[in-house]
Design a protein around this motif. Structure first.
Motif, PDB file in Angstrom:
ATOM      1  N   ARG A 106      -3.173   5.632   2.810  1.00 24.74           N
ATOM      2  CA  ARG A 106      -2.722   4.784   1.709  1.00 24.74           C
ATOM      3  C   ARG A 106      -3.161   5.344   0.360  1.00 24.74           C
ATOM      4  O   ARG A 106      -2.424   5.274  -0.633  1.00 24.74           O
ATOM      5  N   ILE A 107      -4.365   5.923   0.320  1.00 19.62           N
ATOM      6  CA  ILE A 107      -4.840   6.521  -0.931  1.00 19.62           C
ATOM      7  C   ILE A 107      -3.950   7.689  -1.329  1.00 19.62           C
ATOM      8  O   ILE A 107      -3.578   7.857  -2.489  1.00 19.62           O
ATOM      9  N   ASP A 109      -0.849   8.098  -0.500  1.00 22.04           N
ATOM     10  CA  ASP A 109       0.458   7.582  -0.924  1.00 22.04           C
ATOM     11  C   ASP A 109       0.410   7.065  -2.359  1.00 22.04           C
ATOM     12  O   ASP A 109       1.364   7.229  -3.121  1.00 22.04           O
ATOM     13  N   ARG A 110      -0.717   6.431  -2.722  1.00 25.12           N
ATOM     14  CA  ARG A 110      -0.821   5.884  -4.084  1.00 25.12           C
ATOM     15  C   ARG A 110      -0.928   6.977  -5.138  1.00 25.12           C
ATOM     16  O   ARG A 110      -0.559   6.763  -6.288  1.00 25.12           O
ATOM     17  N   THR A 111      -1.482   8.147  -4.746  1.00 26.46           N
ATOM     18  CA  THR A 111      -1.656   9.225  -5.723  1.00 26.46           C
ATOM     19  C   THR A 111      -0.409  10.060  -5.916  1.00 26.46           C
ATOM     20  O   THR A 111      -0.367  10.919  -6.788  1.00 26.46           O
ATOM     21  N   LYS A 112       0.627   9.850  -5.093  1.00 28.37           N
ATOM     22  CA  LYS A 112       1.869  10.600  -5.278  1.00 28.37           C
ATOM     23  C   LYS A 112       2.562  10.122  -6.549  1.00 28.37           C
ATOM     24  O   LYS A 112       2.667   8.921  -6.808  1.00 28.37           O
TER      25      LYS A 112
END
Length: 347
Positions: A106-107, A109-112
């Motif tokens: 999830r981390i 994915d959030r940084t994309k």
């Protein structure tokens, strides 16, 4: 911020397996330091417990909890995996490992970066006079159509000439095109001959399989009685973990210096077989056979654990045998020794 740990379930299993009260006391002290946020003392007491009992599932799992509370997710994942290597049936470590892998995903994915929304294009209607002018002058419409057709024919002729010229130049230079080298990349795939001809094969070998096969065929390892039993890579963090077995001819030949040399040779082999841009750090786990059959990992004990950075590759390329014991130790970080197996320190 610290979290409560399910330490009772861990230690009760360890006690059933024969962990001494002294090990239990060290783990209890380590857990108290963890709750108070005293990470160095918590890690040190866990390491002390592991030196007394290298196969302690509770110690490995507690180190995973410490690094998770500390915010080091990659290190926590590694310790949970090592706990499951010792006891694959540990439900608590399975749940913690699965939770951290989901959290890390999830981390990532959030940084994309988010894709920019397309800018709206306003439709502009032609002026009323211009539109009515086209209707009143049909001959103007015929002239524009004829001009557009002529321009289209001319463009087709020019494109055909360019394609014919580039095709001839491509055939002349085809013999000068070199085949690019095949290297292991971060996505776990390697280009194949089938890919160059339209992707006829959908089968791909993973980095772990290629690296394991390559290291098992490395004469620098087999010539020093070192065999590779397992490889686990994580392209996201740029780390590969290698497990080796040292087939010692006699116990007297095993000390921290000879084991450190084996660690460096294994890490050097992995460095040569992986992409430098994708893998920068390596963890080596050392097993020593405890049975009469020194050629297999059956019944082997965990003797040492260490990390090494690719920044040392230039020194390792020269000659590992020429390094002093102190120089070998300086290249290793986060080193752990099983005191019951290797008691002799390096001077």
């Amino acid at each position: 911020m610290t979290q409560a740990m399910d330490f009772d379930g861990q230690t009760s299993c360890a006690t059933a397996d024969g962990v001494t009260q002294e090990v239990y006391a060290l783990l209890a002290q380590a857990n108290l330091c963890r709750i108070r946020g005293n990470w160095p003392d918590a890690i040190e007491k866990c390491m002390a417990a592991m030196r007394m009992d290298p196969q302690s599932v509770a110690a490995h799992g507690l180190l995973g909890d410490i690094y998770e509370n500390k915010g080091c997710l990659d290190d926590a994942i590694q310790w949970y995996r090592m706990a499951l290597d010792i006891n694959p049936d540990s439900p608590a470590d399975h749940q913690k490992l699965e939770r951290l892998l989901i959290q890390k995903s999830r981390i990532l994915d959030r940084t994309k970066p988010a894709a920019a929304p397309p800018s709206p294009v306003a439709a502009v209607a032609p002026p009323a006079e211009q539109k009515s002018g086209w209707v009143r002058d049909p001959f103007k419409t015929l002239r524009v159509t004829a001009f557009s057709s002529a321009a289209l024919v001319l463009a087709i002729v020019i494109v055909a000439m360019l394609v014919s010229h580039s095709h001839g130049a491509g055939n002349a230079a085809q013999s000068q095109i070199a085949t690019p080298p095949v290297v292991l990349t971060s996505d776990g795939l390697t280009p194949s001959n089938d890919d160059a001809h339209g992707g006829l094969s959908d089968v791909r070998e993973t980095v772990d399989e290629r690296l394991l096969t390559g290291m098992r065929g490395d004469s620098d390892l087999t010539g020093h009685d070192v065999s590779v039993t397992d490889v686990q890579s994580d392209p996201r963090s740029g780390r590969a973990t290698v497990t080796i077995l040292i087939a010692a001819k006699d116990s007297a030949s095993l000390n921290r210096d000879t084991v450190a040399e084996a660690i460096l040779r294994a890490a050097h082999s992995a460095m040569r077989l992986t992409d430098p841009a994708s893998y920068t750090d390596f963890t080596v786990r050392v097993l020593i056979p405890s049975s009469s059959d020194a050629s297999t990992a059956s019944g082997a004990a965990l003797a040492a654990l260490a990390d090494i950075s690719r920044a040392n590759q230039a020194v390792l390329d020269a000659d590992i045998a020429q390094l002093t014991p102190a120089q070998r130790q300086q290249m290793l970080t986060h080193t752990w020794w099983a005191g019951s197996v290797l008691d002799t320190p390096i001077s």
